[in-house]
Design a protein around this motif. Sequence first.
Motif, mmCIF file in Angstrom:
data_model
loop_
_atom_site.group_PDB
_atom_site.id
_atom_site.type_symbol
_atom_site.label_atom_id
_atom_site.label_comp_id
_atom_site.label_asym_id
_atom_site.label_seq_id
_atom_site.Cartn_x
_atom_site.Cartn_y
_atom_site.Cartn_z
ATOM 1 N N HIS A 16 34.923 36.094 52.223
ATOM 2 C CA HIS A 16 35.513 37.170 51.788
ATOM 3 C C HIS A 16 34.463 38.263 53.631
ATOM 4 O O HIS A 16 34.878 38.779 53.975
ATOM 5 N N GLU A 52 28.894 37.633 42.328
ATOM 6 C CA GLU A 52 29.156 38.248 43.723
ATOM 7 C C GLU A 52 29.113 37.339 45.341
ATOM 8 O O GLU A 52 28.323 36.511 45.340
ATOM 9 N N ASP B 92 44.179 41.971 31.236
ATOM 10 C CA ASP B 92 44.467 40.606 31.481
ATOM 11 C C ASP B 92 43.874 40.903 32.473
ATOM 12 O O ASP B 92 44.230 39.531 33.248
ATOM 13 N N ILE B 93 43.692 41.123 32.988
ATOM 14 C CA ILE B 93 42.603 41.211 34.570
ATOM 15 C C ILE B 93 41.284 41.756 34.482
ATOM 16 O O ILE B 93 40.553 41.539 35.077
ATOM 17 N N TYR B 95 38.855 39.850 33.458
ATOM 18 C CA TYR B 95 37.651 38.707 34.472
ATOM 19 C C TYR B 95 37.820 38.935 36.342
ATOM 20 O O TYR B 95 36.580 38.539 36.718
ATOM 21 N N LEU B 96 38.659 39.740 36.635
ATOM 22 C CA LEU B 96 38.291 39.934 37.882
ATOM 23 C C LEU B 96 38.355 40.935 38.344
ATOM 24 O O LEU B 96 37.324 41.268 39.344
ATOM 25 N N LYS B 98 35.077 41.800 37.463
ATOM 26 C CA LYS B 98 33.366 41.822 37.028
ATOM 27 C C LYS B 98 32.699 40.938 38.502
ATOM 28 O O LYS B 98 31.106 41.471 38.261
ATOM 29 N N SER B 99 33.399 40.556 39.428
ATOM 30 C CA SER B 99 33.003 40.088 40.533
ATOM 31 C C SER B 99 33.431 40.850 42.017
ATOM 32 O O SER B 99 34.404 41.371 41.694
ATOM 33 N N GLU B 100 32.026 41.212 43.049
ATOM 34 C CA GLU B 100 33.075 41.421 44.255
ATOM 35 C C GLU B 100 34.271 40.647 44.999
ATOM 36 O O GLU B 100 35.115 40.810 45.602
ATOM 37 N N TYR B 101 34.214 39.407 44.812
ATOM 38 C CA TYR B 101 34.854 38.481 45.130
ATOM 39 C C TYR B 101 35.856 38.956 44.924
ATOM 40 O O TYR B 101 36.661 38.413 45.449
ATOM 41 N N THR B 102 36.367 39.492 43.997
ATOM 42 C CA THR B 102 38.289 39.653 43.113
ATOM 43 C C THR B 102 38.116 41.003 42.826
ATOM 44 O O THR B 102 39.372 41.452 42.774
ATOM 45 N N PRO B 105 40.558 43.056 45.529
ATOM 46 C CA PRO B 105 41.365 42.658 45.915
ATOM 47 C C PRO B 105 42.497 42.899 44.914
ATOM 48 O O PRO B 105 43.906 43.161 45.224
ATOM 49 N N ALA B 106 41.964 42.193 43.582
ATOM 50 C CA ALA B 106 42.814 42.232 42.045
ATOM 51 C C ALA B 106 42.997 43.899 42.386
ATOM 52 O O ALA B 106 44.381 43.975 41.773
ATOM 53 N N GLU B 109 45.642 44.350 44.894
ATOM 54 C CA GLU B 109 46.813 43.616 44.486
ATOM 55 C C GLU B 109 47.844 44.198 43.674
ATOM 56 O O GLU B 109 49.629 44.722 42.954
#
Lengths: 118, 421
Positions: A16, A52, B92-93, B95-96, B98-102, B105-106, B109
């Motif tokens: 990121h 995170e 269905d998304i 899990y995405l 739950k975290s700032e990682y995704t 972006p999720a 999209e």
Amino acid sequence: MEKFLYLFRGTENNAHDMRDNNLSPEDMQAQMQKWMTWMKGLGEKGILVGGEPLQVTGKQVTGTKKVVTDGPFIEAKEIVGGYLIVNAKNIDEAVEISKGCPVLEVDGKIEVRPIQNM
Amino acid sequence: MSSGKNSDVHKIVDHLFRREAGKMVSVLTRIFGFKNIEQAEDVVQDTILKALEVWKFGKVPENPEAWLYHAAKNKAIDMLRRQQLKYKIDSDISYLLKSEYTLAPALNEMFTENEIKDSQLRMMFACCNASFTQEAQITLILKTLCGLSAKEIGKAFLSNEETIQKRIYRTREKIREENITLDYPGANAMTQRTDAVLKTLYLLFNEGYHSSHPEKLIREDLCEEAMRLCLLLIENPKTNLPQTNALLALMCYHVSRFGARLDDKGLIVLLKDQDRNQWNKILIEKGNEYLNYSAIGKMVHDFHIEAAIASAHANTTSYENTDWKMILNLYDTLLNRTNNPMVAINRAVVLGEAEGCHKAITELEKLKGFTENCYYNTSLAEMYMRVGDKETAKKIFGKALELTSSNAEIELIRRKMKMCS
């Protein structure tokens, strides 16, 4: 089942914070896509506990005198860029799982650490 | 279709909000899960209010859709970060989220063109779930996919806001009790579930096309929405079935006559007397195109036959040139398949054209249980009028007059009665 911590080191490996690396927008999108696929897979298999990404700035508080200093703290390459906590049977499985992390594809480094039950 | 004046900026924005609300609710519900649809609707409501607030002092942004998506996305991200959703997310998304990682972006999209369409399609399947009554299905579609308020839906169905609110409330309970999700039906159930969606769109369209609602605009809106959703089904290979094309063809043919159905004074003009030059040629062409696509494969759906009948009318230059024998054949087939009493009445009228009005009278009088149906009575009276029995015709028209509340219909029947004296 035990819990393990993945520490992702180096800003260059932080998916990121890719402004300074040489990835094209297309590469970045592909990288992002890999993260989404990977995380979704971990989630569906019950592996993902949470985690995170981290900003590169921050403060450091030290010792009994609680001395506050500004980051960055060490060499850019050693900065923790993010973390995940996962479920795994043992350290070997945790390591195996970590090999799927997209951070490795941009030459990143993952530190896998078992969580100590107190 | 809508004849919007370009100068009417307010109207354009109105329409934009309605259309985009449907998209955003679908997308956000896909993200939050069907159980949290109320909160998805809240986000959309807030977004639109914010837009109104910001835009009314300045200009509408160049790309208002993008502005809305951006605002809705940020609001949704905020809610997800604070874990403010009422029910556990089962999309269905999940899990995405739950975290700032995704997370961001999720959501980005989910707000891309393809995913917006995908969410709308999922929403269509969810709204047409067999657990909901047919009425509830249409209500849900109008509320979630078309952005109509309970008040507007009430108006469209000559019902009231409260009734619609209650209906929506019951569907919300069902969603939770039966754990209905926005997942796609499996490959085995795809055709069957698509057919259920098509049936609901067909009813929605008919509500607009045949209803005696006094306001023309509302009716045309319903037809337009049904067509827009049908087109969405055609754009996706999974739902682009022959019957989907047949239904859209049917809709195109019907709507092509909108301009000729009423005269300057708002009075009904019957097919026989319509100025065919006023029929929309482009829509007829579109209808022909979709009817062609619908011919792929061996399967024959009721929509194929109905579209073929509509096509026969739309592609004939004058009433006199109509191939009634062929249309009668199509009606015979349709009646055999559906046993629908309204089809039986229509068939009898066509029989009158093809083989004489006496035969039509015999057929119509064989049908039981329609003495309180306005259309049945006007059809029968018309046949009596044509065979010269003005007295009987007048009597039956009089009966029909008591059975309608539509001003346009009342006026039409009065005119007919005058012709009988």
